[in-house]
Design a protein around this motif. Structure first.
Motif, PDB file in Angstrom:
ATOM      1  N   TYR A   1      20.483  -6.704  -6.161  1.00  0.00           N
ATOM      2  CA  TYR A   1      20.342  -6.074  -4.879  1.00  0.00           C
ATOM      3  C   TYR A   1      19.113  -5.790  -4.379  1.00  0.00           C
ATOM      4  O   TYR A   1      18.387  -5.873  -3.338  1.00  0.00           O
ATOM      5  N   GLY A   2      18.119  -5.141  -5.288  1.00  0.00           N
ATOM      6  CA  GLY A   2      16.907  -4.970  -4.863  1.00  0.00           C
ATOM      7  C   GLY A   2      15.883  -5.785  -4.668  1.00  0.00           C
ATOM      8  O   GLY A   2      15.271  -5.547  -3.728  1.00  0.00           O
TER       9      GLY A   2
ATOM     10  N   ALA B   1      25.680  -3.424  -4.341  1.00  0.00           N
ATOM     11  CA  ALA B   1      24.447  -2.779  -4.520  1.00  0.00           C
ATOM     12  C   ALA B   1      24.814  -1.861  -5.876  1.00  0.00           C
ATOM     13  O   ALA B   1      23.983  -1.313  -6.759  1.00  0.00           O
ATOM     14  N   MET B   2      26.077  -1.354  -6.114  1.00  0.00           N
ATOM     15  CA  MET B   2      26.645  -0.364  -7.106  1.00  0.00           C
ATOM     16  C   MET B   2      26.626  -1.417  -8.387  1.00  0.00           C
ATOM     17  O   MET B   2      26.420  -0.812  -9.753  1.00  0.00           O
TER      18      MET B   2
ATOM     19  N   ASN C   1      30.112  -4.207   5.226  1.00  0.00           N
ATOM     20  CA  ASN C   1      29.909  -2.753   4.629  1.00  0.00           C
ATOM     21  C   ASN C   1      30.267  -2.771   3.176  1.00  0.00           C
ATOM     22  O   ASN C   1      29.736  -2.178   2.241  1.00  0.00           O
TER      23      ASN C   1
ATOM     24  N   ILE D   1      28.227  -5.044   0.899  1.00  0.00           N
ATOM     25  CA  ILE D   1      27.036  -4.450   0.494  1.00  0.00           C
ATOM     26  C   ILE D   1      26.960  -3.241  -0.591  1.00  0.00           C
ATOM     27  O   ILE D   1      26.423  -3.239  -1.632  1.00  0.00           O
ATOM     28  N   TYR D   2      28.107  -2.418  -0.419  1.00  0.00           N
ATOM     29  CA  TYR D   2      28.168  -1.299  -1.194  1.00  0.00           C
ATOM     30  C   TYR D   2      28.567  -1.678  -2.797  1.00  0.00           C
ATOM     31  O   TYR D   2      27.834  -1.213  -3.676  1.00  0.00           O
TER      32      TYR D   2
ATOM     33  N   SER E   1      11.873  -0.023   1.038  1.00  0.00           N
ATOM     34  CA  SER E   1      12.135  -1.368   1.530  1.00  0.00           C
ATOM     35  C   SER E   1      11.358  -1.499   2.976  1.00  0.00           C
ATOM     36  O   SER E   1      10.874  -2.388   3.258  1.00  0.00           O
TER      37      SER E   1
ATOM     38  N   GLY F   1      22.667  -3.626  -9.167  1.00  0.00           N
ATOM     39  CA  GLY F   1      21.588  -3.119  -8.551  1.00  0.00           C
ATOM     40  C   GLY F   1      19.881  -3.915  -8.514  1.00  0.00           C
ATOM     41  O   GLY F   1      19.454  -3.964  -7.457  1.00  0.00           O
ATOM     42  N   PHE F   2      19.926  -4.571  -9.585  1.00  0.00           N
ATOM     43  CA  PHE F   2      18.504  -5.232  -9.774  1.00  0.00           C
ATOM     44  C   PHE F   2      18.399  -6.464  -8.653  1.00  0.00           C
ATOM     45  O   PHE F   2      17.464  -6.380  -8.094  1.00  0.00           O
TER      46      PHE F   2
ATOM     47  N   ALA G   1      16.748  -6.952  -1.273  1.00  0.00           N
ATOM     48  CA  ALA G   1      16.223  -5.926  -0.196  1.00  0.00           C
ATOM     49  C   ALA G   1      15.098  -6.311  -0.050  1.00  0.00           C
ATOM     50  O   ALA G   1      14.406  -6.215   1.029  1.00  0.00           O
TER      51      ALA G   1
ATOM     52  N   ALA H   1      16.628   0.330  -6.175  1.00  0.00           N
ATOM     53  CA  ALA H   1      17.788  -0.261  -6.082  1.00  0.00           C
ATOM     54  C   ALA H   1      18.549  -0.392  -7.455  1.00  0.00           C
ATOM     55  O   ALA H   1      19.674  -0.295  -7.518  1.00  0.00           O
ATOM     56  N   SER H   2      17.707  -0.654  -8.468  1.00  0.00           N
ATOM     57  CA  SER H   2      18.205  -0.698 -10.066  1.00  0.00           C
ATOM     58  C   SER H   2      18.769   0.394 -10.728  1.00  0.00           C
ATOM     59  O   SER H   2      19.794   0.603 -11.049  1.00  0.00           O
TER      60      SER H   2
ATOM     61  N   CYS I   1      10.903  -0.494  -4.495  1.00  0.00           N
ATOM     62  CA  CYS I   1      12.212  -1.027  -3.960  1.00  0.00           C
ATOM     63  C   CYS I   1      12.954  -1.208  -5.005  1.00  0.00           C
ATOM     64  O   CYS I   1      14.143  -1.020  -4.829  1.00  0.00           O
ATOM     65  N   VAL I   2      12.774  -2.367  -5.882  1.00  0.00           N
ATOM     66  CA  VAL I   2      13.454  -2.948  -6.743  1.00  0.00           C
ATOM     67  C   VAL I   2      13.781  -2.003  -7.804  1.00  0.00           C
ATOM     68  O   VAL I   2      14.887  -1.720  -8.332  1.00  0.00           O
TER      69      VAL I   2
ATOM     70  N   PRO J   1      26.402   1.746   4.680  1.00  0.00           N
ATOM     71  CA  PRO J   1      27.152   1.546   3.555  1.00  0.00           C
ATOM     72  C   PRO J   1      26.704   2.202   2.345  1.00  0.00           C
ATOM     73  O   PRO J   1      27.634   2.734   1.765  1.00  0.00           O
ATOM     74  N   ILE J   2      25.457   2.388   2.114  1.00  0.00           N
ATOM     75  CA  ILE J   2      24.884   3.137   0.955  1.00  0.00           C
ATOM     76  C   ILE J   2      25.099   4.767   1.213  1.00  0.00           C
ATOM     77  O   ILE J   2      25.362   5.599   0.395  1.00  0.00           O
TER      78      ILE J   2
ATOM     79  N   HIS K   1      20.407   3.253  -7.372  1.00  0.00           N
ATOM     80  CA  HIS K   1      21.391   2.805  -6.311  1.00  0.00           C
ATOM     81  C   HIS K   1      21.027   3.481  -4.648  1.00  0.00           C
ATOM     82  O   HIS K   1      22.001   3.955  -3.926  1.00  0.00           O
TER      83      HIS K   1
ATOM     84  N   ILE L   1      20.160  -1.232   2.780  1.00  0.00           N
ATOM     85  CA  ILE L   1      19.413  -2.094   3.618  1.00  0.00           C
ATOM     86  C   ILE L   1      20.141  -2.131   4.799  1.00  0.00           C
ATOM     87  O   ILE L   1      18.917  -2.610   5.849  1.00  0.00           O
TER      88      ILE L   1
END
Lengths: 303, 252
Positions: free
Chosen positions: B230-231, B223-224, B216, B219-220, A59, B227-228, B234, A234-235, A230-231, A6-7, A238, A242
């Protein structure tokens, strides 16, 4: 079987990613290194965008290192005292490293610095390890346990905060693990890898830790820095996928268990030999890439 | 839903074709250029491994058909390795803007031999007429452009040459658009030109959308936008997977 990420917004072969996970996990179990210096290029080779490969890597590192950390903890192969001091140092180093990274990026020299750092650091560390392995092979029977370590140098002996580390049976300044963690942390931020291949030799030769305790203690420290990055990734970027991460983790945790089992059957010296060969090999390969003209003169980058 | 629509569409077209064959006399006057896509939305789920959709269209008997399919535009960088002090460390970067990430073109068989440059230009047919341009132009721009096209062709995102529009009969045509697994999400344009005696007689444009759905898409989006969090999630998933593996091994 192909799975759509997805990402990364692309589909990859599950089997290939799984195999990379197993390989990296195995190395992490045997040597206590994250294996980022191998898996990031392999993921990029599969077509995963470099930024996503680097971000997701963290991750996976968190998973394999946590698995390896516990496996080693159960066997009592971790010096928690040294590990905690190293983590403190590496967090400081990480922060400084991120600052240096941005400075180099603004100067437009980051790629050059990363490439040269890889070649020189891997080369020097690999050769030193090989040399040491040969030396101890020839002297093993005569003078066992009488090795010279950097930590025995008068300067390092004069450092304050002398502490006893009963697990490793070392008496040294508490600043020493902090310094190692700090220097490792800087490199981790600049090179974007777990840094195990730098920390492991540093712990063996600089701190003089018993080889048995090194992988576990290294994984303990990687566990923290990987979770942190990881954090962060992601922050701010992006770029943590996962789904890709879970696939890598599946292979990784399996590989780690094999690795830990293998490690208990391999002698410390043999393991060091293997790691030294691998590090030297990768360094030669990277150096070769710098000297020989590339196969593809043109690289297409689609962000 | 889509899977149901496809056979229905086929049935409709077949019925239409048969009907037209029965009353073939004067068909030319009544056949107005038109076309339809079997899908107007392609959904990408975790198991997505490429997809083929079809175009069905009608044409007057004497006309030929040209079709282009263009995907969402992206910025593409082409880097050329350069030597600095004898070491391959440097690179020259050329940035192409508004590059369609997907481009394929189709023609009816009768146009294989007599496709004029003028027609190609007007219908932006073929890789030369895509209008690709770079921001920082150097003398060797063509080489950079070629390197980019070669890479996209390798990933089956660009056509190597014209693909065939097959004729069902004199008035009906069909073409298959294959979307490879590496397709990116966004709006795709399908342009069809009806060509009469080398000149464009009619033009129509339709679009379809490629999008992520289900898990999908969730999740996308998460995440966008977050973010924090999501991180953190994860990281927790990763740590839990690591811990869980230990338990599994322990039980064995």
């Amino acid at each position: 079987m192909n799975i759509y990420l997805p990402i990364a917004e692309m589909s990859v072969s599950f089997e290939a990613v799984f195999a990379i996970g197993i390989l990296v996990g195995f190395m992490s179990g045997v040597f206590g290194i994250g294996g980022g210096f191998l898996s990031t290029p392999l993921l990029i080779f599969l077509g995963v965008p470099p930024t996503v490969a680097v971000g997701t890597q963290s991750s996976q590192l968190a998973a394999t290192s946590s698995s390896g950390f516990i496996a080693n903890l159960r066997r009592g192969n971790i010096d928690l005292k040294i590990g905690t001091l190293m983590i403190a140092g590496s967090l400081l180093g990480n922060t400084l490293g991120i600052f240096i990274f941005h400075l180099l990026k603004q100067l437009g020299q980051i790629d050059v610095v990363i490439a040269l750092l890889y070649v020189f650091l891997l080369g020097i560390i690999g050769m030193m390890m090989l040399f040491e392995c040969f030396m101890s092979l020839s002297k093993q029977k005569k003078r066992a346990g009488k090795q010279k370590y950097f930590s025995h140098h008068p300067f390092f002996r004069s450092l304050p905060y002398k502490t006893r580390f009963p697990k490793s049976k070392i008496y040294m300044s508490a600043l020493m693990p902090v310094i190692v963690g700090f220097l490792g942390g800087i490199l981790i931020s600049i090179m974007g890898i777990g840094g195990g291949f730098i920390m492991v030799p540093a712990m063996i030769y600089f701190l003089g830790m018993p080889t048995m305790l090194v992988p576990g203690t290294s994984l303990f420290q990687i566990l923290f820095s990987a979770s942190f990055s990881c954090v962060m990734h992601a922050s701010f970027n992006h770029n943590v996928d996962i789904i890709l991460g879970i696939m890598l983790i599946f292979g990784g945790v399996l590989g780690t268990q094999f690795g830990v089992l293998a490690a208990s059957r391999i002698k410390g010296l043999t393991a060091r030999f293997c790691l030294a060969f691998m590090i030297t090999g990768v360094s030669f390969f990277l150096a070769r890439n710098l000297i020989l003209p590339p196969e593809n003169l043109y690289q297409v980058v689609i962000p | 839903m889509i899977f149901l629509l496809k056979p229905l569409f086929f049935a409709l077209i077949t019925f239409f074709v048969l009907n037209l064959n029965l009353s073939d006399v004067g068909a030319t006057e009544r056949t107005l250029p038109d076309f339809s896509l079997t899908e107007d939305s392609i959904e990408i789920g975790p198991a997505f491994d490429g997809y083929t959709l079809s175009v069905f269209g009608v044409k007057p008997k004497e006309m030929s058909v040209v079709m282009t399919v263009k995907g969402p535009e992206k910025i593409v960088k082409v880097e050329k390795a350069k030597q600095i002090f004898g070491v391959w460390l440097g690179k020259e970067v050329v940035e192409f803007r508004r590059v369609p990430h997907f481009y394929k073109f189709y023609i009816t068989d009768d146009l294989q031999q007599n496709l004029s440059e003028n027609l190609k230009k007007k219908s932006s047919l073929g890789l030369k007429n895509l209008g690709l341009y770079a921001e920082n132009i150097s003398d060797n721009d063509q080489i950079f452009e070629n390197a980019m096209i070669a890479k996209l062709q390798q990933d089956d995102l660009y056509a190597l040459g014209p693909k065939e529009i097959s004729l069902i009969n004199d008035n009906f045509f069909k073409a298959d658009i294959h979307l490879p697994p590496g397709i990116s999400t966004g709006i795709f344009d399908v342009n069809i030109f009806w060509v009469n005696a080398g000149e464009i007689a009619a033009h129509q444009k339709k679009t379809f959308k490629v999008k992520q759905v289900g898990l999908n898409a969730k999740i996308y989006g998460f995440a966008m936008q977050n973010g924090f969090l999501y991180g953190i999630i994860a990281m927790l998933i990763s740590l839990m997977a690591g811990f869980a593996s230990i338990l599994i091994v322990k039980k064995k």
